[in-house]
Motif scaffolding. Structure first.
Motif, PDB file in Angstrom:
ATOM      1  N   LEU A  23      52.881  64.568 -60.411  1.00 31.16           N
ATOM      2  CA  LEU A  23      53.467  64.974 -59.133  1.00 31.16           C
ATOM      3  C   LEU A  23      54.985  64.873 -59.178  1.00 31.16           C
ATOM      4  CD1 LEU A  23      51.013  63.292 -56.604  1.00 31.16           C
ATOM      5  CD2 LEU A  23      51.216  65.719 -57.148  1.00 31.16           C
ATOM      6  N   LEU A  24      55.492  63.809 -59.763  1.00 26.54           N
ATOM      7  CA  LEU A  24      56.943  63.661 -59.890  1.00 26.54           C
ATOM      8  C   LEU A  24      57.530  64.764 -60.756  1.00 26.54           C
ATOM      9  CD1 LEU A  24      57.202  59.782 -60.377  1.00 26.54           C
ATOM     10  CD2 LEU A  24      57.937  61.097 -58.373  1.00 26.54           C
ATOM     11  N   LEU A  25      56.807  65.177 -61.780  1.00 28.43           N
ATOM     12  CA  LEU A  25      57.302  66.197 -62.689  1.00 28.43           C
ATOM     13  C   LEU A  25      57.161  67.611 -62.126  1.00 28.43           C
ATOM     14  CD1 LEU A  25      56.061  64.690 -66.070  1.00 28.43           C
ATOM     15  CD2 LEU A  25      58.417  64.766 -65.186  1.00 28.43           C
ATOM     16  N   GLN A  26      56.469  67.758 -61.014  1.00 27.30           N
ATOM     17  CA  GLN A  26      56.396  69.069 -60.378  1.00 27.30           C
ATOM     18  C   GLN A  26      57.772  69.521 -59.893  1.00 27.30           C
ATOM     19  OE1 GLN A  26      53.149  68.814 -57.411  1.00 27.30           O
ATOM     20  NE2 GLN A  26      52.422  70.665 -58.426  1.00 27.30           N
ATOM     21  N   HIS A  27      58.651  68.589 -59.659  1.00 27.12           N
ATOM     22  CA  HIS A  27      59.996  68.908 -59.175  1.00 27.12           C
ATOM     23  C   HIS A  27      60.941  69.263 -60.309  1.00 27.12           C
ATOM     24  CE1 HIS A  27      58.700  67.579 -55.259  1.00 27.12           C
ATOM     25  NE2 HIS A  27      58.301  66.453 -55.784  1.00 27.12           N
ATOM     26  N   GLY A  28      60.443  69.188 -61.537  1.00 28.75           N
ATOM     27  CA  GLY A  28      61.267  69.533 -62.693  1.00 28.75           C
ATOM     28  C   GLY A  28      61.283  68.421 -63.716  1.00 28.75           C
ATOM     29  N   GLY A  57      48.006  67.719 -73.323  1.00 24.44           N
ATOM     30  CA  GLY A  57      48.658  69.011 -73.122  1.00 24.44           C
ATOM     31  C   GLY A  57      49.082  69.259 -71.688  1.00 24.44           C
ATOM     32  N   VAL A  58      49.259  68.188 -70.922  1.00 22.50           N
ATOM     33  CA  VAL A  58      49.689  68.328 -69.530  1.00 22.50           C
ATOM     34  C   VAL A  58      51.208  68.372 -69.442  1.00 22.50           C
ATOM     35  CG1 VAL A  58      49.644  67.241 -67.237  1.00 22.50           C
ATOM     36  CG2 VAL A  58      47.599  67.185 -68.677  1.00 22.50           C
ATOM     37  N   ILE A  59      51.883  67.585 -70.277  1.00 26.00           N
ATOM     38  CA  ILE A  59      53.351  67.531 -70.259  1.00 26.00           C
ATOM     39  C   ILE A  59      53.902  67.784 -71.659  1.00 26.00           C
ATOM     40  CG2 ILE A  59      53.437  65.947 -68.285  1.00 26.00           C
ATOM     41  CD1 ILE A  59      54.098  63.692 -70.309  1.00 26.00           C
ATOM     42  N   ARG A  60      55.190  68.112 -71.696  1.00 24.63           N
ATOM     43  CA  ARG A  60      55.902  68.224 -72.969  1.00 24.63           C
ATOM     44  C   ARG A  60      57.061  67.238 -72.944  1.00 24.63           C
ATOM     45  NH1 ARG A  60      60.502  70.763 -71.728  1.00 24.63           N
ATOM     46  NH2 ARG A  60      60.461  72.255 -70.030  1.00 24.63           N
ATOM     47  N   GLU A  61      57.488  66.858 -74.127  1.00 25.61           N
ATOM     48  CA  GLU A  61      58.586  65.905 -74.273  1.00 25.61           C
ATOM     49  C   GLU A  61      59.760  66.595 -74.963  1.00 25.61           C
ATOM     50  OE1 GLU A  61      58.667  61.433 -75.866  1.00 25.61           O
ATOM     51  OE2 GLU A  61      58.316  62.905 -77.447  1.00 25.61           O
ATOM     52  N   ARG A  62      60.961  66.293 -74.475  1.00 23.76           N
ATOM     53  CA  ARG A  62      62.191  66.778 -75.109  1.00 23.76           C
ATOM     54  C   ARG A  62      63.070  65.562 -75.351  1.00 23.76           C
ATOM     55  NH1 ARG A  62      67.325  67.861 -73.418  1.00 23.76           N
ATOM     56  NH2 ARG A  62      66.826  67.549 -71.215  1.00 23.76           N
ATOM     57  N   ARG A  63      63.552  65.435 -76.563  1.00 20.12           N
ATOM     58  CA  ARG A  63      64.415  64.300 -76.903  1.00 20.12           C
ATOM     59  C   ARG A  63      65.866  64.760 -76.977  1.00 20.12           C
ATOM     60  NH1 ARG A  63      62.673  59.236 -77.498  1.00 20.12           N
ATOM     61  NH2 ARG A  63      60.443  59.100 -77.701  1.00 20.12           N
ATOM     62  N   ALA A  68      64.427  60.403 -73.679  1.00 20.16           N
ATOM     63  CA  ALA A  68      63.292  61.326 -73.676  1.00 20.16           C
ATOM     64  C   ALA A  68      63.156  61.908 -72.275  1.00 20.16           C
ATOM     65  CB  ALA A  68      62.016  60.598 -74.076  1.00 20.16           C
ATOM     66  N   TYR A  69      62.903  63.203 -72.226  1.00 20.45           N
ATOM     67  CA  TYR A  69      62.729  63.903 -70.959  1.00 20.45           C
ATOM     68  C   TYR A  69      61.369  64.592 -70.972  1.00 20.45           C
ATOM     69  CZ  TYR A  69      67.690  63.032 -70.607  1.00 20.45           C
ATOM     70  OH  TYR A  69      68.921  62.403 -70.554  1.00 20.45           O
ATOM     71  N   TYR A  70      60.729  64.599 -69.825  1.00 22.59           N
ATOM     72  CA  TYR A  70      59.372  65.127 -69.720  1.00 22.59           C
ATOM     73  C   TYR A  70      59.304  66.208 -68.658  1.00 22.59           C
ATOM     74  CZ  TYR A  70      58.453  61.022 -72.472  1.00 22.59           C
ATOM     75  OH  TYR A  70      58.481  60.088 -73.477  1.00 22.59           O
ATOM     76  N   ALA A  71      58.412  67.182 -68.901  1.00 16.13           N
ATOM     77  CA  ALA A  71      58.204  68.275 -67.949  1.00 16.13           C
ATOM     78  C   ALA A  71      56.747  68.712 -68.031  1.00 16.13           C
ATOM     79  CB  ALA A  71      59.119  69.445 -68.265  1.00 16.13           C
ATOM     80  N   LEU A  72      56.258  69.257 -66.934  1.00 19.19           N
ATOM     81  CA  LEU A  72      54.897  69.792 -66.912  1.00 19.19           C
ATOM     82  C   LEU A  72      54.829  71.052 -67.745  1.00 19.19           C
ATOM     83  CD1 LEU A  72      53.840  69.513 -63.155  1.00 19.19           C
ATOM     84  CD2 LEU A  72      52.936  68.202 -65.067  1.00 19.19           C
ATOM     85  N   ILE A  73      53.727  71.246 -68.415  1.00 18.09           N
ATOM     86  CA  ILE A  73      53.505  72.483 -69.149  1.00 18.09           C
ATOM     87  C   ILE A  73      52.945  73.538 -68.201  1.00 18.09           C
ATOM     88  CG2 ILE A  73      52.099  73.570 -70.955  1.00 18.09           C
ATOM     89  CD1 ILE A  73      52.384  70.937 -72.530  1.00 18.09           C
ATOM     90  N   ASP A  79      48.625  71.640 -59.211  1.00 15.20           N
ATOM     91  CA  ASP A  79      48.385  72.215 -57.885  1.00 15.20           C
ATOM     92  C   ASP A  79      46.889  72.322 -57.602  1.00 15.20           C
ATOM     93  OD1 ASP A  79      51.106  72.513 -57.416  1.00 15.20           O
ATOM     94  OD2 ASP A  79      51.143  74.596 -58.100  1.00 15.20           O
ATOM     95  N   SER A  80      46.127  72.741 -58.601  1.00 13.51           N
ATOM     96  CA  SER A  80      44.676  72.874 -58.434  1.00 13.51           C
ATOM     97  C   SER A  80      44.022  71.530 -58.174  1.00 13.51           C
ATOM     98  CB  SER A  80      44.051  73.515 -59.676  1.00 13.51           C
ATOM     99  OG  SER A  80      44.533  74.809 -59.856  1.00 13.51           O
ATOM    100  N   VAL A  81      44.423  70.517 -58.925  1.00 14.47           N
ATOM    101  CA  VAL A  81      43.870  69.176 -58.720  1.00 14.47           C
ATOM    102  C   VAL A  81      44.205  68.680 -57.324  1.00 14.47           C
ATOM    103  CG1 VAL A  81      44.006  66.762 -59.466  1.00 14.47           C
ATOM    104  CG2 VAL A  81      43.835  68.592 -61.165  1.00 14.47           C
ATOM    105  N   LEU A  82      45.428  68.910 -56.879  1.00 19.36           N
ATOM    106  CA  LEU A  82      45.836  68.487 -55.542  1.00 19.36           C
ATOM    107  C   LEU A  82      45.078  69.239 -54.461  1.00 19.36           C
ATOM    108  CD1 LEU A  82      49.662  68.063 -55.954  1.00 19.36           C
ATOM    109  CD2 LEU A  82      47.930  66.287 -55.730  1.00 19.36           C
ATOM    110  N   SER A  83      44.828  70.513 -54.672  1.00 16.77           N
ATOM    111  CA  SER A  83      44.104  71.283 -53.659  1.00 16.77           C
ATOM    112  C   SER A  83      42.669  70.775 -53.518  1.00 16.77           C
ATOM    113  CB  SER A  83      44.117  72.770 -53.992  1.00 16.77           C
ATOM    114  OG  SER A  83      43.317  73.045 -55.112  1.00 16.77           O
TER     115      SER A  83
END
Length: 120
Positions: A23-28, A57-63, A68-73, A79-83
């Motif tokens: 959820l936090l990563l939904q914002h970027g 395979g839910v998030i990706r990592e960038r170093r 380290a920075y993380y983002a949703l794939i 969104d589907s899980v939340l719905s």
């Protein structure tokens, strides 16, 4: 995406802390330190949750250097899980066949019917 991949991702998101991370990563994209502070969990605990999400395979990592920075794939998955959680539970499905109007469960079984037929 295969069914096995989807199941793995849903299992990863099935844990409350990992769902909150998603959820936090939904914002970027966000750094590990910022995520740790937001969730108020230890660094080893955060690393464990991030590893599960990354391997699923839910998030990706960038170093970038030591950071380290993380983002949703796929934010649509989150969104589907939340719905699903926002919807009321479906009504229970009946397991037994409805009784015939001429019968009731309190009536003893007729001689010409089996016990299984009487239960239905």
């Amino acid at each position: 995406m295969s069914h096995e991949d989807l199941v793995l991702q849903l299992k990863a998101l099935g844990e409350p802390t990992r769902l909150e991370l998603a959820l936090l990563l939904q914002h970027g994209e966000a750094g590990a330190l910022a995520l740790q502070q937001q969730l108020e969990i230890s660094q080893p605990n955060l690393s464990r949750h991030l590893k599960v999400l990354r391997e699923a395979g839910v998030i990706r990592e960038r170093r970038s250097g030591r950071n380290a920075y993380y983002a949703l794939i796929n934010s649509k998955l989150v969104d589907s899980v939340l719905s699903l959680s926002a919807r009321p539970a479906p009504p229970p499905t009946p397991r037994a066949k409805p009784m015939r109007e001429s019968e009731s469960k309190s009536d003893p079984p007729r001689q010409d019917t089996s016990f299984e037929e009487w239960l239905l």
